[in-house]
Design a protein around this motif. Structure first.
Motif, PDB file in Angstrom:
ATOM      1  N   ARG A 144       0.956  -1.006  -0.105  1.00 35.22           N
ATOM      2  CA  ARG A 144       0.012  -0.090   0.043  1.00 35.22           C
ATOM      3  C   ARG A 144       0.915   1.264  -0.074  1.00 35.22           C
ATOM      4  N   VAL A 145       0.594   2.042  -1.020  1.00 31.88           N
ATOM      5  CA  VAL A 145       1.601   3.415  -1.129  1.00 31.88           C
ATOM      6  C   VAL A 145       0.652   4.521  -0.779  1.00 31.88           C
ATOM      7  N   LEU A 146       1.266   5.200   0.150  1.00 31.60           N
ATOM      8  CA  LEU A 146       0.448   6.587   0.450  1.00 31.60           C
ATOM      9  C   LEU A 146       1.114   7.659   0.147  1.00 31.60           C
ATOM     10  N   PRO A 147       0.294   8.506  -0.368  1.00 35.21           N
ATOM     11  CA  PRO A 147       0.964   9.770  -0.876  1.00 35.21           C
ATOM     12  C   PRO A 147       1.733  10.706   0.295  1.00 35.21           C
ATOM     13  N   ARG A 148       2.514  11.693  -0.109  1.00 36.05           N
ATOM     14  CA  ARG A 148       3.375  12.291   0.654  1.00 36.05           C
ATOM     15  C   ARG A 148       2.152  13.078   1.637  1.00 36.05           C
ATOM     16  N   GLN A 149       2.441  13.132   2.756  1.00 38.64           N
ATOM     17  CA  GLN A 149       1.758  13.756   3.882  1.00 38.64           C
ATOM     18  C   GLN A 149       1.854  15.157   4.028  1.00 38.64           C
TER      19      GLN A 149
ATOM     20  N   MET B  44      15.865  17.275  -2.035  1.00 36.48           N
ATOM     21  CA  MET B  44      15.959  17.231  -3.569  1.00 36.48           C
ATOM     22  C   MET B  44      17.536  16.952  -3.808  1.00 36.48           C
ATOM     23  N   SER B  45      18.185  16.425  -2.819  1.00 35.09           N
ATOM     24  CA  SER B  45      19.468  15.832  -3.093  1.00 35.09           C
ATOM     25  C   SER B  45      19.201  14.131  -3.109  1.00 35.09           C
ATOM     26  N   CYS B  46      18.670  13.428  -2.136  1.00 32.86           N
ATOM     27  CA  CYS B  46      18.435  12.089  -2.115  1.00 32.86           C
ATOM     28  C   CYS B  46      17.264  11.748  -2.669  1.00 32.86           C
ATOM     29  N   PHE B  47      16.105  12.744  -2.848  1.00 32.66           N
ATOM     30  CA  PHE B  47      14.779  12.205  -3.231  1.00 32.66           C
ATOM     31  C   PHE B  47      14.073  11.267  -2.430  1.00 32.66           C
ATOM     32  N   LEU B  48      14.523  11.134  -1.046  1.00 34.64           N
ATOM     33  CA  LEU B  48      13.734  10.197  -0.019  1.00 34.64           C
ATOM     34  C   LEU B  48      12.724  11.365   0.479  1.00 34.64           C
ATOM     35  N   VAL B  49      11.548  10.910   0.961  1.00 36.83           N
ATOM     36  CA  VAL B  49      10.349  11.561   1.592  1.00 36.83           C
ATOM     37  C   VAL B  49      10.889  11.438   3.179  1.00 36.83           C
ATOM     38  N   HIS B  50      10.963  12.594   4.038  1.00 30.35           N
ATOM     39  CA  HIS B  50      11.183  12.616   5.332  1.00 30.35           C
ATOM     40  C   HIS B  50      10.159  13.303   5.884  1.00 30.35           C
ATOM     41  N   HIS B  51       9.949  13.307   7.114  1.00 30.98           N
ATOM     42  CA  HIS B  51       9.224  13.912   7.892  1.00 30.98           C
ATOM     43  C   HIS B  51       9.856  15.620   8.015  1.00 30.98           C
TER      44      HIS B  51
END
Length: 99
Positions: free
Chosen positions: A61-66, A73-80
């Motif tokens: 299950r993939v959730l959209p960015r909260q 914009m450097s590692c392209f990971l989603v962080h809190h």
């Protein structure tokens, strides 16, 4: 490599007294002992028992960015949002990439 703690240790003066020929011989011995092995090729032939997953399907299950998250914009990971370190050229950068 095992270490024998009972053997006498070389001091800095002893290390400086090593001849150039001895140092070259040690360097050649170390480089001759290494083998260049491609890890991918080595792991490709490895088959684990009972690991046939060819007929398996994964459902994730993939959730959209909260609202309290950002994409670095450097590692392209989603962080809190608490991991936001700075903004470079208007783009958010996480703490790991800013360090």
């Amino acid at each position: 490599m095992a270490t024998d703690y009972d053997t006498p240790r070389k001091t800095d003066d002893d290390v400086n007294e090593d001849s150039i020929e001895e140092l070259k011989a040690r360097r050649n011995d170390k480089s001759a002992a290494t083998v260049d092995v491609d890890e991918f090729e080595q792991a490709e032939g490895l088959e684990l028992p009972g690991a046939d997953l060819s007929n398996e399907e994964l459902s994730v299950r993939v959730l959209p960015r909260q609202a309290d998250e950002f994409t670095c914009m450097s590692c392209f990971l989603v962080h809190h949002r608490s991991q936001l370190a700075a903004e470079k050229n208007g783009h958010p950068i996480c703490r790991d990439c800013a360090a």
